[in-house]
Design an enzyme around this catalytic site. Structure first.
Site, PDB file in Angstrom:
ATOM      1  CE1 TYR A 132     -11.272  60.475  43.134  1.00  0.00           C
ATOM      2  CE2 TYR A 132     -10.848  60.460  40.770  1.00  0.00           C
ATOM      3  CZ  TYR A 132     -11.547  59.997  41.875  1.00  0.00           C
ATOM      4  OH  TYR A 132     -12.524  59.054  41.700  1.00  0.00           O
ATOM      5  CE  LYS A 190     -11.518  56.269  44.559  1.00  0.00           C
ATOM      6  NZ  LYS A 190     -12.598  56.051  45.557  1.00  0.00           N
ATOM      7  CB  THR A 201     -11.569  56.264  39.644  1.00  0.00           C
ATOM      8  OG1 THR A 201     -11.555  56.969  38.403  1.00  0.00           O
ATOM      9  CG2 THR A 201     -10.252  56.523  40.356  1.00  0.00           C
ATOM     10  CG  ASP A 202     -11.681  55.141  34.147  1.00  0.00           C
ATOM     11  OD1 ASP A 202     -11.704  56.153  34.890  1.00  0.00           O
ATOM     12  OD2 ASP A 202     -12.177  55.128  33.016  1.00  0.00           O
ATOM     13  CD  GLU A 203      -9.761  60.746  36.651  1.00  0.00           C
ATOM     14  OE1 GLU A 203      -8.681  61.306  36.907  1.00  0.00           O
ATOM     15  OE2 GLU A 203     -10.837  61.344  36.597  1.00  0.00           O
TER      16      GLU A 203
END
Length: 282
Positions: free
Chosen positions: A162, A166, A138-140
């Site tokens: 989260y 990741k 994810t880009d998070e």
């Protein structure tokens, strides 16, 4: 370790494993693989958590090239048996706990599934000598994206449990490339939306509230902007990377569509109102 010949998608039949295949993105990916490569076997492994549904893949239930196996990616015995028995060539690892708000309530569960589960899967795939292991991140992992632009070389600065889980999983995936030259690819995507998405995500959540004549709840000012990516675009990108992606690389997958959350809510209000007017007219 002796690796299989480098993947050539134009020749031969392959067996593709999709983890989390009964979920939102995973089910769309399986449908695209089934259409694009009708002779390939697809193995769908999913624990059938609250946001997964086999209804997403009902049209494939009785086909000879599709197999669903319920199981937990954190179960080492189950995963080892899976790779020993299914002769898997390609892995798309989509399974994850993904709801940011829940990650603050159950941080250890997110780390267990997203990081520990990825490690179990990696080790089994490595020992089986699969041709490609594509990890969906994810880009998070970049952190707060407001007023900033990131590329694949930007540092990871996760800001919630989260994205932390990741980022940890990414490190595990990359370590297999660095140490063993295990053929991995990592993708980082922005906010994905589309049909069959579970209603905890912002677009289906707002639509559900509006269809029930309820108000949309916006956290903060609503001026924060987000990039949104249609689900068919990300599945196309995943297959493109499967075919032509460079091993050991990280790829951002995104779109130019950016909108403030408050404006998104206003647009969805118009969509629901127009739909209701059309139904009344009919």
């Amino acid at each position: 370790m002796i690796w299989k010949a480098q993947l050539n998608c134009s020749l031969g039949r392959k067996t593709v494993l999709v983890t989390g295949g009964a979920g939102f993105i995973g089910s769309h990916l399986i449908m695209l693989v089934a259409v694009r490569y009708p002779l390939w076997r697809i193995v769908n492994v999913d624990s059938l958590d609250y946001c997964s549904s086999l209804k997403n893949l009902k049209c494939l239930e009785n086909t000879r090239t599709y197999t669903f196996i319920q199981g937990d990616i954190c179960d080492r015995y189950f995963i080892n048996h899976l790779f020993a028995s299914e002769n898997i060539d390609i892995v798309f690892h989509c399974a994850a706990q993904s709801h940011v708000e829940n990650s603050f309530l159950y941080p250890s569960e997110f780390m267990h599934v997203n990081a520990d589960g990825t490690n179990v899967l990696l080790q089994a795939a490595f020992e089986a000598g699969v041709e490609k292991f594509i990890y969906m991140s994810t880009d998070e992992v970049y952190g707060d994206s407001l007023d900033k632009e990131f590329d694949e070389l930007s540092p990871k600065r996760p800001t919630n449990p989260y994205s932390t889980s990741k980022a940890a999983a990414e490190n595990l995936v990359m370590s297999y490339w660095e140490k063993h030259k295990f053929p991995i690819i990592i993708t980082r995507s922005s906010n994905v939306y589309g049909p069959r998405q579970y209603h905890e995500k912002v677009i289906p959540k707002f639509l559900l509230l509006l269809q029930q004549d309820q108000k949309c709840t916006i956290q903060g000012t609503g001026l924060q902007s987000r990039h949104f990516l249609y689900v068919e675009d990300i599945t196309e990108a995943l297959l493109m990377l499967m075919e032509r992606g460079a091993l050991g690389e990280i790829y951002n997958i995104g779109a130019n569509f950016e909108i403030p959350i408050i404006q998104l809510a206003r647009e969805l209000v118009k969509v629901v109102e127009d739909s209701e007017m059309t139904e009344k007219a009919v």
